[in-house]
Design an enzyme around this catalytic site. Sequence first.
Site, PDB file in Angstrom:
ATOM      1  N   LYS A  16       0.780  -1.050   0.004  1.00  0.00           N
ATOM      2  CA  LYS A  16       0.091  -0.244   0.092  1.00  0.00           C
ATOM      3  C   LYS A  16       0.879   1.203   0.068  1.00  0.00           C
ATOM      4  O   LYS A  16       0.484   2.170  -0.753  1.00  0.00           O
ATOM      5  CB  LYS A  16      -0.885   0.053   1.314  1.00  0.00           C
ATOM      6  CG  LYS A  16      -2.145  -1.006   1.020  1.00  0.00           C
ATOM      7  CD  LYS A  16      -2.934  -1.306   2.527  1.00  0.00           C
ATOM      8  CE  LYS A  16      -3.888  -2.478   2.052  1.00  0.00           C
ATOM      9  NZ  LYS A  16      -4.639  -2.789   3.304  1.00  0.00           N
ATOM     10  N   GLN A  60      -4.087  -1.572   9.575  1.00  0.00           N
ATOM     11  CA  GLN A  60      -4.197  -2.577   8.901  1.00  0.00           C
ATOM     12  C   GLN A  60      -4.898  -3.723   9.862  1.00  0.00           C
ATOM     13  O   GLN A  60      -4.396  -3.599  10.992  1.00  0.00           O
ATOM     14  CB  GLN A  60      -2.628  -3.208   8.640  1.00  0.00           C
ATOM     15  CG  GLN A  60      -2.668  -4.405   8.034  1.00  0.00           C
ATOM     16  CD  GLN A  60      -3.299  -4.430   6.463  1.00  0.00           C
ATOM     17  OE1 GLN A  60      -3.156  -3.449   5.697  1.00  0.00           O
ATOM     18  NE2 GLN A  60      -3.825  -5.632   6.242  1.00  0.00           N
ATOM     19  N   ASP A  83     -10.670   3.465   4.444  1.00  0.00           N
ATOM     20  CA  ASP A  83     -10.741   2.027   4.108  1.00  0.00           C
ATOM     21  C   ASP A  83     -11.973   1.498   4.534  1.00  0.00           C
ATOM     22  O   ASP A  83     -12.367   0.211   4.405  1.00  0.00           O
ATOM     23  CB  ASP A  83      -9.588   1.320   5.253  1.00  0.00           C
ATOM     24  CG  ASP A  83      -9.195  -0.061   4.895  1.00  0.00           C
ATOM     25  OD1 ASP A  83      -9.202  -0.523   3.763  1.00  0.00           O
ATOM     26  OD2 ASP A  83      -8.946  -0.981   5.825  1.00  0.00           O
TER      27      ASP A  83
END
Length: 250
Positions: A16, A60, A83
Site C-alpha cells: 500500500k 491494517q 478503508d
Amino acid sequence: MLIGDDPASVTYVKMKRNCCDKTGIDSRFIELPAATSTSEAVSAVRHLSEDLGVDGILVQHPVPPQVDERAVFKAIAPAKDVDGVTMHSFAAMAFGLPGLLSCTPGGIIRLLDAYQVELVGKHAVVVGRSPILGKPVGMLLLARDATVTYGHSRTRGLPEIVASADVVVAAVGKPELVRGDWIKPGAVVLDAGCNEGNVGDVAFNEALGRASLITPVPGGVGRMTISVLLDQTVTAAEKGAGLPLGTAAS
Ligand code: NAP
C-alpha cells in the site's frame, strides 16, 4: 498503522505504501508493538484523526487478539475512513448514501462494472459474511438489484447453492474451498481470498473452464482493494478530511 508484525500484514502495508509513492500520495507509517493495548491503539488513532496533516487513516487488520478492533476503528474520524471500516461508513453504504466504502467490496463492484457484468435480477452468492467483506459486498450487489444469497460456516448444501449462482464472490479465507465443479457454466467468479502461498478461496484451475470471467489470485481483487483505498484517499483529501474536525465537506 500496523499493530504487531504479522508477516502478511507487513507485506500488505508495504504494498500500500509503494502504491502511495507511485501515485504521489504522502504516507506515514505508524508501527505499534504486538503487545499494544486497545487504549494505546485508540489513542494513536485519535491523534491521527485530529491531525490536520492527515486526510486518510488505514489501520491494517487483523489486529492482535488483545486489541478491540471495533474500538480502534471507532476512533477513526469518519471523513478520514478511507478503508471504509467504521460504523458510519457501513451505515451510509447500507442506506445507499454516498460515502467511503469498505475497499474490497468497493473494488469488486468496480470490477463488475468495468467488465459490464449484468447484475439486475441475477443470482449472486457471497460465501462469507464478515462485516468488512462478505456482508457489505452482498449489500452492494443487492443495491444493484441482484438477488443475493449468503453462505457461511453454518450453511448446509453450499456446493448446490453456489451452483445456482450467476455471480459468485468467495470471501472465506479457506484455500480453494470453492471447487470448479460447483461453478455454473458461464458464471462470473470473484475470488477475494488471499491465503498463504498466494492461494485463493476458489480452485482457480478447475473453475477456469466453467466461469465466463474469473479473477486470479494474486492480481485480481487484491489489486482492486488497494486501488479503491488510494482513490478514496484522494476523495477524502479533496473533501478536506484533514481540516479541523466537523468542518470537512460531507
Ligand atoms: P473472516 O472475517 O475470517 O470471515 C470469513 C467468513 O467465511 C465468515 O463469514 C465465515 O463464516 C466464512 N466461512 C468460514 N469457513 C467457511 C466454510 N467452510 N464454508 C463457508 N463459509 C465459511 O475473513 P474476511 O476478513 O472476510 O476475509 C476473507 C478472505 O478474504 C481471507 O482470505 C482474507 O485474507 C481475504 N481478504 C482479502 C482482501 C483483499 O484485499 N483481497 C481484503 C480482505 C480480506 P462464519 O461467519 O459463520 O464464521
